[in-house]
Write a protein that holds these residues in place. Structure first.
Motif, mmCIF file in Angstrom:
data_model
loop_
_atom_site.group_PDB
_atom_site.id
_atom_site.type_symbol
_atom_site.label_atom_id
_atom_site.label_comp_id
_atom_site.label_asym_id
_atom_site.label_seq_id
_atom_site.Cartn_x
_atom_site.Cartn_y
_atom_site.Cartn_z
ATOM 1 N N VAL A 100 0.898 -1.188 -0.027
ATOM 2 C CA VAL A 100 -0.181 0.085 0.055
ATOM 3 C C VAL A 100 0.670 1.386 0.037
ATOM 4 C CG1 VAL A 100 -1.657 1.375 1.274
ATOM 5 C CG2 VAL A 100 -2.013 -1.074 1.058
ATOM 6 N N ILE A 101 2.016 1.204 0.943
ATOM 7 C CA ILE A 101 3.054 2.327 0.774
ATOM 8 C C ILE A 101 3.281 2.463 -0.706
ATOM 9 C CG2 ILE A 101 5.314 3.128 1.367
ATOM 10 C CD1 ILE A 101 4.504 1.713 4.306
ATOM 11 N N ILE A 102 3.815 1.633 -1.329
ATOM 12 C CA ILE A 102 4.415 1.710 -2.704
ATOM 13 C C ILE A 102 3.209 2.269 -3.716
ATOM 14 C CG2 ILE A 102 4.921 0.345 -4.687
ATOM 15 C CD1 ILE A 102 6.651 -1.351 -3.027
ATOM 16 N N ALA A 103 1.898 1.952 -3.465
ATOM 17 C CA ALA A 103 0.888 2.265 -4.207
ATOM 18 C C ALA A 103 0.674 3.873 -4.068
ATOM 19 C CB ALA A 103 -0.556 1.342 -3.933
ATOM 20 N N SER A 104 0.766 4.221 -2.997
ATOM 21 C CA SER A 104 0.587 5.476 -2.602
ATOM 22 C C SER A 104 1.649 6.462 -2.944
ATOM 23 C CB SER A 104 0.458 5.638 -1.206
ATOM 24 O OG SER A 104 0.340 6.766 -0.537
ATOM 25 N N ALA A 105 2.759 5.847 -2.833
ATOM 26 C CA ALA A 105 4.239 6.777 -3.088
ATOM 27 C C ALA A 105 4.236 6.738 -4.967
ATOM 28 C CB ALA A 105 5.323 5.915 -2.612
ATOM 29 N N GLN A 106 3.731 5.856 -5.574
ATOM 30 C CA GLN A 106 3.608 5.903 -7.022
ATOM 31 C C GLN A 106 2.708 6.879 -7.567
ATOM 32 O OE1 GLN A 106 4.204 1.442 -8.196
ATOM 33 N NE2 GLN A 106 5.882 2.448 -9.160
ATOM 34 N N ARG A 107 1.575 6.932 -6.609
ATOM 35 C CA ARG A 107 0.417 8.068 -7.302
ATOM 36 C C ARG A 107 1.401 9.612 -7.137
ATOM 37 N NH1 ARG A 107 -3.462 4.444 -4.975
ATOM 38 N NH2 ARG A 107 -4.992 4.050 -6.299
ATOM 39 N N ALA A 108 1.725 9.464 -6.152
ATOM 40 C CA ALA A 108 2.554 10.750 -5.853
ATOM 41 C C ALA A 108 3.459 11.020 -7.129
ATOM 42 C CB ALA A 108 3.133 10.956 -4.532
ATOM 43 N N GLU A 109 4.397 10.054 -7.239
ATOM 44 C CA GLU A 109 5.376 10.201 -8.451
ATOM 45 C C GLU A 109 4.969 10.493 -9.713
ATOM 46 O OE1 GLU A 109 8.674 10.412 -7.603
ATOM 47 O OE2 GLU A 109 8.238 10.461 -5.678
ATOM 48 N N HIS A 110 3.977 9.953 -10.051
ATOM 49 C CA HIS A 110 3.235 10.074 -11.346
ATOM 50 C C HIS A 110 2.761 11.431 -11.528
ATOM 51 C CE1 HIS A 110 2.967 5.816 -12.952
ATOM 52 N NE2 HIS A 110 3.695 5.849 -12.049
ATOM 53 N N TYR A 111 2.092 11.912 -10.395
ATOM 54 C CA TYR A 111 1.536 13.345 -10.315
ATOM 55 C C TYR A 111 2.841 14.216 -10.821
ATOM 56 C CZ TYR A 111 -0.904 17.653 -8.871
ATOM 57 O OH TYR A 111 -1.347 19.153 -9.043
ATOM 58 N N GLU A 112 3.650 13.905 -9.959
ATOM 59 C CA GLU A 112 4.835 14.781 -10.074
ATOM 60 C C GLU A 112 5.594 14.688 -11.507
ATOM 61 O OE1 GLU A 112 7.203 15.744 -6.177
ATOM 62 O OE2 GLU A 112 7.255 13.812 -6.652
ATOM 63 N N ILE A 113 5.470 13.595 -12.094
ATOM 64 C CA ILE A 113 6.223 12.987 -13.539
ATOM 65 C C ILE A 113 5.359 14.002 -14.634
ATOM 66 C CG2 ILE A 113 6.360 11.600 -15.368
ATOM 67 C CD1 ILE A 113 7.091 9.441 -12.954
ATOM 68 N N ALA A 114 4.018 14.225 -14.243
ATOM 69 C CA ALA A 114 3.522 14.844 -15.343
ATOM 70 C C ALA A 114 3.584 16.600 -14.998
ATOM 71 C CB ALA A 114 1.744 14.511 -15.028
ATOM 72 N N ALA A 115 3.715 16.776 -13.872
ATOM 73 C CA ALA A 115 3.979 18.297 -13.597
ATOM 74 C C ALA A 115 5.291 18.650 -14.222
ATOM 75 C CB ALA A 115 3.531 18.460 -12.068
ATOM 76 N N TYR A 116 6.372 17.892 -13.863
ATOM 77 C CA TYR A 116 7.637 18.272 -14.417
ATOM 78 C C TYR A 116 7.839 18.335 -15.669
ATOM 79 C CZ TYR A 116 9.524 18.895 -9.498
ATOM 80 O OH TYR A 116 9.542 19.872 -8.345
ATOM 81 N N GLY A 117 7.162 17.024 -16.356
ATOM 82 C CA GLY A 117 7.261 17.161 -17.968
ATOM 83 C C GLY A 117 6.500 18.288 -18.553
ATOM 84 N N THR A 118 5.546 18.921 -17.810
ATOM 85 C CA THR A 118 4.843 19.914 -18.513
ATOM 86 C C THR A 118 5.715 21.165 -18.068
ATOM 87 O OG1 THR A 118 2.640 19.146 -17.907
ATOM 88 C CG2 THR A 118 2.806 21.606 -18.010
ATOM 89 N N VAL A 119 6.141 21.387 -16.800
ATOM 90 C CA VAL A 119 7.044 22.845 -16.769
ATOM 91 C C VAL A 119 8.374 22.819 -17.373
ATOM 92 C CG1 VAL A 119 5.921 23.844 -14.531
ATOM 93 C CG2 VAL A 119 7.614 21.889 -14.402
ATOM 94 N N ALA A 120 8.955 21.494 -17.655
ATOM 95 C CA ALA A 120 10.245 21.657 -18.487
ATOM 96 C C ALA A 120 10.193 21.771 -19.984
ATOM 97 C CB ALA A 120 10.840 20.147 -18.219
ATOM 98 N N ALA A 121 9.014 21.361 -20.370
ATOM 99 C CA ALA A 121 8.658 21.471 -21.823
ATOM 100 C C ALA A 121 8.288 23.052 -22.011
ATOM 101 C CB ALA A 121 7.358 20.801 -22.291
ATOM 102 N N TRP A 122 7.388 23.658 -21.090
ATOM 103 C CA TRP A 122 7.145 25.107 -21.058
ATOM 104 C C TRP A 122 8.251 25.960 -20.778
ATOM 105 C CZ3 TRP A 122 1.571 25.357 -17.940
ATOM 106 C CH2 TRP A 122 0.935 24.919 -18.807
ATOM 107 N N ALA A 123 9.356 25.646 -19.959
ATOM 108 C CA ALA A 123 10.232 26.391 -19.847
ATOM 109 C C ALA A 123 11.209 26.341 -21.232
ATOM 110 C CB ALA A 123 11.356 25.727 -18.563
ATOM 111 N N GLU A 124 11.465 25.229 -21.747
ATOM 112 C CA GLU A 124 12.306 25.307 -22.940
ATOM 113 C C GLU A 124 11.432 26.126 -24.153
ATOM 114 O OE1 GLU A 124 14.871 22.710 -23.183
ATOM 115 O OE2 GLU A 124 15.336 24.270 -24.559
ATOM 116 N N GLY A 125 10.209 25.877 -24.151
ATOM 117 C CA GLY A 125 9.256 26.976 -25.091
ATOM 118 C C GLY A 125 9.435 28.143 -24.954
ATOM 119 N N LEU A 126 9.590 28.954 -23.469
ATOM 120 C CA LEU A 126 9.698 30.087 -23.084
ATOM 121 C C LEU A 126 11.170 30.598 -23.196
ATOM 122 C CD1 LEU A 126 7.270 29.931 -20.295
ATOM 123 C CD2 LEU A 126 7.033 31.264 -22.046
#
Ligand SMILES: [Fe+2]
Length: 177
Positions: A100-126
């Protein structure tokens, strides 16, 4: 809050969101580590806590690089993920708790992967090349933390929790019904 009318404002809004998400994780990860009974899982969560501290400073550098003061904006997404994880932690015990700890930590990681993918791409674009590089460093750390957790689940934590053998379906192996 004023309406967002351009990509730079959207970028800053996302940065503030992930900055708050990381700060919430700094508080939540020690509880996860303490609840883990598998020594490797505990180490993985502790290691990621240290990485998270570094990711917070990296975000502060990013704010500086784009000429802004570090500010948070309430990240309801991460708050929800942490709250669900904490409820699950309270409801489970014994060997299934590590799964259950792994399941919960992976949800957090996936949220962060989505967020960082976006901000990294936008930073590049800007045109914020240095900021984009820092954000990609964090993105890579999040991906690798996620892979470490998958590895631990498949190496025996799911089986110990009473799940199927590692070769069986991933959804069932994640310990969900
Ligand atoms: Fe993070």
């Amino acid at each position: 809050m004023a309406a967002i009318t351009n990509l730079r404002e959207a970028f800053l809004d996302e940065l503030r969101d992930i900055y708050h998400a990381e700060k919430q994780l700094l508080k939540a990860l020690p509880k996860l580590a303490k609840s883990a009974s598998d020594a490797e899982l505990r180490t993985a969560v502790d290691d990621h806590l240290a990485e998270t501290e570094n990711q917070v400073s990296r975000l502060e550098q990013v704010f500086e690089l784009v000429g802004e003061k570090p500010e948070t904006k309430t990240c309801a997404g991460m708050a929800g993920i942490i709250e669900e994880g904490s409820d699950a932690l309270d409801a489970e015990s014994g060997p299934v708790l590590d799964a259950v700890i792994i399941a919960s930590a992976q949800r957090a990681e996936h949220y962060e992967i989505a967020a960082y993918g976006t901000v990294a791409a936008w930073a590049e674009g800007l045109g914020y090349t240095d900021a984009a590089e820092l954000l990609r460093e964090t993105l890579d750390e999040e991906k690798s933390a996620d892979e470490t957790l998958t590895g631990l689940a498949e190496a025996g934590i799911n089986a110990a929790a009473g799940g199927p053998a590692p070769t069986a379906g991933r959804a069932r192996a994640a310990g969900r019904s």
